[in-house]
Design an enzyme around this catalytic site. Structure first.
Site, PDB file in Angstrom:
ATOM      1  N   TYR A 205      46.263 -41.550  -4.548  1.00 49.97           N
ATOM      2  CA  TYR A 205      45.046 -40.745  -4.606  1.00 49.97           C
ATOM      3  C   TYR A 205      43.829 -41.554  -5.004  1.00 49.97           C
ATOM      4  CZ  TYR A 205      43.888 -35.786  -4.409  1.00 49.97           C
ATOM      5  OH  TYR A 205      43.446 -34.563  -4.007  1.00 49.97           O
TER       6      TYR A 205
ATOM      7  N   HIS B  24      50.085 -33.337  -9.867  1.00 45.56           N
ATOM      8  CA  HIS B  24      50.913 -34.047  -8.900  1.00 45.56           C
ATOM      9  C   HIS B  24      52.359 -34.053  -9.388  1.00 45.56           C
ATOM     10  CE1 HIS B  24      47.290 -36.505  -7.231  1.00 45.56           C
ATOM     11  NE2 HIS B  24      47.425 -35.345  -6.646  1.00 45.56           N
TER      12      HIS B  24
ATOM     13  N   ARG C 290      41.365 -28.834  -7.444  1.00 46.84           N
ATOM     14  CA  ARG C 290      41.390 -28.745  -5.991  1.00 46.84           C
ATOM     15  C   ARG C 290      40.269 -27.806  -5.540  1.00 46.84           C
ATOM     16  NH1 ARG C 290      46.951 -28.522  -7.448  1.00 46.84           N
ATOM     17  NH2 ARG C 290      48.130 -30.323  -6.637  1.00 46.84           N
TER      18      ARG C 290
ATOM     19  N   LYS D 133      49.080 -25.376  -6.746  1.00 45.38           N
ATOM     20  CA  LYS D 133      49.869 -25.792  -5.581  1.00 45.38           C
ATOM     21  C   LYS D 133      51.330 -25.981  -5.939  1.00 45.38           C
ATOM     22  CE  LYS D 133      49.965 -29.215  -1.860  1.00 45.38           C
ATOM     23  NZ  LYS D 133      49.298 -30.412  -1.277  1.00 45.38           N
TER      24      LYS D 133
ATOM     25  N   ARG E  82      37.210 -34.373  -5.992  1.00 46.64           N
ATOM     26  CA  ARG E  82      38.474 -34.524  -6.729  1.00 46.64           C
ATOM     27  C   ARG E  82      38.875 -35.997  -6.780  1.00 46.64           C
ATOM     28  NH1 ARG E  82      43.451 -31.881  -8.165  1.00 46.64           N
ATOM     29  NH2 ARG E  82      45.294 -32.679  -7.093  1.00 46.64           N
TER      30      ARG E  82
ATOM     31  N   HIS F 286      37.118 -32.374  -0.946  1.00 45.00           N
ATOM     32  CA  HIS F 286      38.156 -33.141  -1.638  1.00 45.00           C
ATOM     33  C   HIS F 286      37.625 -34.454  -2.224  1.00 45.00           C
ATOM     34  CE1 HIS F 286      42.240 -31.536  -1.699  1.00 45.00           C
ATOM     35  NE2 HIS F 286      42.606 -32.718  -2.144  1.00 45.00           N
TER      36      HIS F 286
END
Length: 351
Positions: free
Chosen positions: A327, A318, A198, A225, A295, A292
């Site tokens: 994604y 995730h 990230r 995260k 990624r 982003h």
């Protein structure tokens, strides 16, 4: 090689009220302003250990609602119990039809089209749903105004796309390695394309997180995260670039822990990286360029090159594999290339 440097206010008293479920179905005797209700919610979430960035997002989302209410329903700002599903739906229609992207945002160019994306609207509604449920459970409101409000539907949600090989080549060719800032940006881009980190994880990485023997980078739970530590392999070439950059950082700024620094010796930030990419987007005449995307490019190419989605889920951190599926956005060219490579008819045509 030597490189050039171009150079709130909280309520006076928290008034949480404890009531039974039966009592909460009756009108509320004590009035709470929107600001007071927000602060009670924030205090509770801070006690639960939510990250400062999440708290910041909560405040930001409510600031958008406050802006709408000040014009259309100022009574809700003084009494949160006046918030109704009808008012929220009026707010949704305002976001869909009248609000312009980035309007009022500092350092962001306002987009000419009217109405926010479905994804952005639903993100703000999720925040409001969480708050309304909390306010009702705590007896701050006599009803859950979001209970019957549904998310906005969209025929086809646009996922964040990755960069094409042509765009990546264009970006790297435009970077001048003789300038420290552009060399740093280049190493950061390579690291994200190699690991899928990230943006916040990548810019804040410390040299102690790298193992240059096993060629891996550790993301500790404190910054991840989903609060789970994970170790991600890195390519030897990228590891060499990281070490080279850090040696230059040491020469210029002493012994900082952080690898990515700005030209003044302060930690480089994801927001600073975003602003630099935005300027590069304009200079290179690209339709889109933000942190982003690197990624997402890693995720798409990982699968196109033969990686499996379960390993990718672990690398990307995730919690739900559905997020990993969303994604990865394949272009028509990607789909065609994969079909040509893996179509089962090939083995029959060779006979």
């Amino acid at each position: 090689m030597a490189r050039k440097f171009i150079t709130e206010r909280r309520p006076t008293a928290s008034r949480g009220v404890q009531r039974s479920l039966e009592d909460r179905r009756t009108p509320i005797d004590v009035k709470y302003s929107l600001e007071e209700a927000l602060e009670i919610f924030v205090q509770a979430k801070e006690a639960e250990g939510l990250r400062p960035r999440t708290i910041k997002d909560y405040r930001q989302h409510i600031s958008y609602l406050r802006e709408f209410l000040s014009e259309e329903c100022p009574e809700v700002i003084e009494d949160i119990n006046a918030l109704t599903a009808q008012i929220i739906r009026a707010y949704i229609n305002y976001l869909r039809k009248d609000r312009r992207p980035y309007e009022g945002a500092e350092h962001r160019k306002v987009v000419e089209r009217e109405g926010l994306s479905v994804n952005t609207i639903n993100m703000r509604l999720r925040t409001l749903k969480t708050m309304c449920r909390f306010w009702y459970a705590e007896g701050i409101t006599g009803k859950n105004a979001m209970e019957s409000v549904k998310p906005v539907r969209d025929d086809q949600q646009k996922e964040v796309r990755g960069l094409t090989d042509e765009e990546i080549g264009k970006i790297f060719n435009a970077l001048d390695d003789r300038q420290f800032a552009e060399w740093r940006d280049k190493v950061l881009m390579y690291l994200m394309l190699d690991t899928g980190l990230r943006p916040e994880e990548a810019v804040s990485v410390h040299i102690s997180q790298f193992d240059f023997r096993s060629m891996s980078v550790l993301v500790p739970s404190q910054i991840a995260k989903n609060r789970k530590e994970r170790e991600i392999p890195i390519s030897r070439e990228v590891g060499r670039m990281v070490r080279e950059l850090y040696e230059e950082v040491r020469q210029y700024f002493g012994e900082p822990d952080q690898v990515f620094m700005n030209a003044y010796g302060d930690p480089f930030t994801a927001d600073a990286f975003r602003k630099r990419l935005n300027r590069m987007k304009v200079r290179l005449k690209l339709d889109e360029l933000h942190p982003h995307m690197f990624r997402h490019t890693f995720a798409r190419n990982y699968l196109l090159n033969g990686g499996d989605i379960f390993t990718l889920q672990k690398i990307l951190d995730h919690a739900d594999i559905k997020t990993t599926r969303k994604y990865v956005q394949m272009s028509n060219a990607d789909v065609k290339a994969q079909h040509n490579k893996y179509s089962p008819i090939r083995k029959f045509l060779r006979r």
